[in-house]
Design a protein around this motif. Sequence first.
Motif, mmCIF file in Angstrom:
data_model
loop_
_atom_site.group_PDB
_atom_site.id
_atom_site.type_symbol
_atom_site.label_atom_id
_atom_site.label_comp_id
_atom_site.label_asym_id
_atom_site.label_seq_id
_atom_site.Cartn_x
_atom_site.Cartn_y
_atom_site.Cartn_z
ATOM 1 N N LYS A 1 9.732 50.872 -17.956
ATOM 2 C CA LYS A 1 10.351 51.925 -17.153
ATOM 3 C C LYS A 1 9.759 51.971 -15.748
ATOM 4 O O LYS A 1 10.455 52.240 -14.767
ATOM 5 C CB LYS A 1 10.179 53.276 -17.850
ATOM 6 N N SER A 2 8.464 51.656 -15.639
ATOM 7 C CA SER A 2 7.806 51.650 -14.333
ATOM 8 C C SER A 2 8.191 50.432 -13.495
ATOM 9 O O SER A 2 7.884 50.384 -12.303
ATOM 10 C CB SER A 2 6.283 51.656 -14.521
ATOM 11 N N GLU A 3 8.850 49.462 -14.133
ATOM 12 C CA GLU A 3 9.233 48.210 -13.483
ATOM 13 C C GLU A 3 8.019 47.494 -12.893
ATOM 14 O O GLU A 3 8.061 46.928 -11.801
ATOM 15 C CB GLU A 3 10.312 48.440 -12.417
ATOM 16 N N MET A 4 6.930 47.493 -13.681
ATOM 17 C CA MET A 4 5.721 46.800 -13.263
ATOM 18 C C MET A 4 5.283 45.747 -14.271
ATOM 19 O O MET A 4 4.344 44.995 -14.016
ATOM 20 C CB MET A 4 4.584 47.799 -13.067
ATOM 21 N N LYS A 5 5.956 45.670 -15.424
ATOM 22 C CA LYS A 5 5.608 44.668 -16.420
ATOM 23 C C LYS A 5 6.767 44.516 -17.395
ATOM 24 O O LYS A 5 7.751 45.273 -17.326
ATOM 25 C CB LYS A 5 4.335 45.061 -17.172
ATOM 26 N N VAL A 6 6.658 43.536 -18.295
ATOM 27 C CA VAL A 6 7.668 43.361 -19.330
ATOM 28 C C VAL A 6 7.099 43.814 -20.672
ATOM 29 O O VAL A 6 5.889 43.743 -20.906
ATOM 30 C CB VAL A 6 8.147 41.890 -19.427
ATOM 31 N N GLU A 7 7.979 44.318 -21.523
ATOM 32 C CA GLU A 7 7.617 44.768 -22.862
ATOM 33 C C GLU A 7 8.419 43.952 -23.879
ATOM 34 O O GLU A 7 9.488 43.428 -23.548
ATOM 35 C CB GLU A 7 7.940 46.254 -23.038
ATOM 36 N N GLN A 8 7.932 43.827 -25.101
ATOM 37 C CA GLN A 8 8.644 43.045 -26.102
ATOM 38 C C GLN A 8 8.867 43.849 -27.366
ATOM 39 O O GLN A 8 8.103 44.748 -27.706
ATOM 40 C CB GLN A 8 7.855 41.771 -26.429
ATOM 41 N N ARG A 9 9.961 43.513 -28.048
ATOM 42 C CA ARG A 9 10.305 44.115 -29.334
ATOM 43 C C ARG A 9 10.763 43.015 -30.266
ATOM 44 O O ARG A 9 11.520 42.128 -29.866
ATOM 45 C CB ARG A 9 11.421 45.154 -29.182
ATOM 46 N N ALA A 10 10.314 43.069 -31.499
ATOM 47 C CA ALA A 10 10.722 42.073 -32.493
ATOM 48 C C ALA A 10 12.106 42.414 -33.012
ATOM 49 O O ALA A 10 12.385 43.551 -33.394
ATOM 50 C CB ALA A 10 9.722 42.034 -33.643
ATOM 51 N N CYS A 11 13.010 41.436 -33.019
ATOM 52 C CA CYS A 11 14.377 41.634 -33.491
ATOM 53 C C CYS A 11 14.771 40.487 -34.419
ATOM 54 O O CYS A 11 14.426 39.331 -34.166
ATOM 55 C CB CYS A 11 15.357 41.696 -32.321
ATOM 56 N N GLU A 12 15.492 40.819 -35.464
ATOM 57 C CA GLU A 12 15.969 39.801 -36.388
ATOM 58 C C GLU A 12 17.393 39.401 -36.017
ATOM 59 O O GLU A 12 18.284 40.242 -35.905
ATOM 60 C CB GLU A 12 15.932 40.299 -37.832
ATOM 61 N N ILE A 13 17.600 38.115 -35.810
ATOM 62 C CA ILE A 13 18.899 37.577 -35.422
ATOM 63 C C ILE A 13 19.651 37.133 -36.676
ATOM 64 O O ILE A 13 19.083 36.517 -37.577
ATOM 65 C CB ILE A 13 18.715 36.400 -34.450
ATOM 66 N N GLN A 14 20.939 37.418 -36.702
ATOM 67 C CA GLN A 14 21.741 37.140 -37.899
ATOM 68 C C GLN A 14 22.393 35.762 -37.889
ATOM 69 O O GLN A 14 22.596 35.155 -38.930
ATOM 70 C CB GLN A 14 22.829 38.211 -38.045
ATOM 71 N N ALA A 15 22.739 35.251 -36.708
ATOM 72 C CA ALA A 15 23.528 34.016 -36.621
ATOM 73 C C ALA A 15 22.704 32.795 -36.999
ATOM 74 O O ALA A 15 21.475 32.771 -36.849
ATOM 75 C CB ALA A 15 24.090 33.852 -35.215
ATOM 76 N N ASP A 16 23.378 31.748 -37.472
ATOM 77 C CA ASP A 16 22.730 30.493 -37.823
ATOM 78 C C ASP A 16 22.901 29.429 -36.748
ATOM 79 O O ASP A 16 22.060 28.552 -36.606
ATOM 80 C CB ASP A 16 23.293 29.952 -39.153
#
Length: 304
Positions: A38-53
Amino acid sequence: MKKLVLSLLAAVCALLLAACAQEEPSGENVYQVYYVSKSEMKVEQRACEIQADSYEGRLQELLELLAATPEKLEYKAPLSYGFRVLSVFLEDGRMLIDMDAEYKKLPVITEVLVRAAIVRTLTQLPEVDNIEFTVEGNQLYDANGVRVGRMNGTQFIDNDGSEINTYELARVKLYFANADGNRLIAAYREKRYSTNTPMERFVVEELIAGPSGKVEGLYPTVNPSTKIISIMTKDNTCYVNLDGSFLTVVNNVPTEISVYSIVNSLIELSGINKVQILINGEVPAVFSNSVYERNLDIVTTLEP
């Protein structure tokens, strides 16, 4: 060769949002999706599960996630800043992403963070080795006027925008002149360089700087006063635009030898087969060709 023209959705499907909502998603198709803080001073990550093969399916899902507003409002989706992705093209592990002109309106630090989030997310795809950005088909340049070349996820660090680029050790093969100035001699150089600098520019800059002095018998081929106006590579041809100082001979090295010093050195890089050298945007009459290929007939070795 795969080409995929994508029309990004305004909101991602509920299934994808649910996959990212899990605290600790598990499985073979879990990807880290990167967002701008939100501060636009760094990047953040989130783990996500992808469905496609398939590659196309995984790419589409990741792009949708990069465009969707995260549940945590302290994150900003990198593809939700008002610009559009016009096309995504993949060939031999090299991805080319073309944006519309709105991309160039991003503030400097925001643009770097957006680029970092996209690169770090999409280079997790096993098919993608590196990524290059263009804007409506034109090369992307940073705030200093330096072309932004191919990038991979390791070129970005988790820090503020001013330190988003790292330095790596490069080993390049450069061609300098012999004592008589009529032949070229190859020499390797190892040096740390900013990953924000395209490797083509790094090579030409090192040729302009001349031999390091660590190896006797090597002599400069390029006038040290030469200025680089621009360098870009397209369709395996590297276009080098220099100022008029290049035509001023140094150490009795003929212009043709100077030209092949640049040509042979650049063609040592992967993805470059031909080189065109321009002086102030034009091909000089003294050049024997408009586009050059590698010439090893003028290469010799150091005498013992």
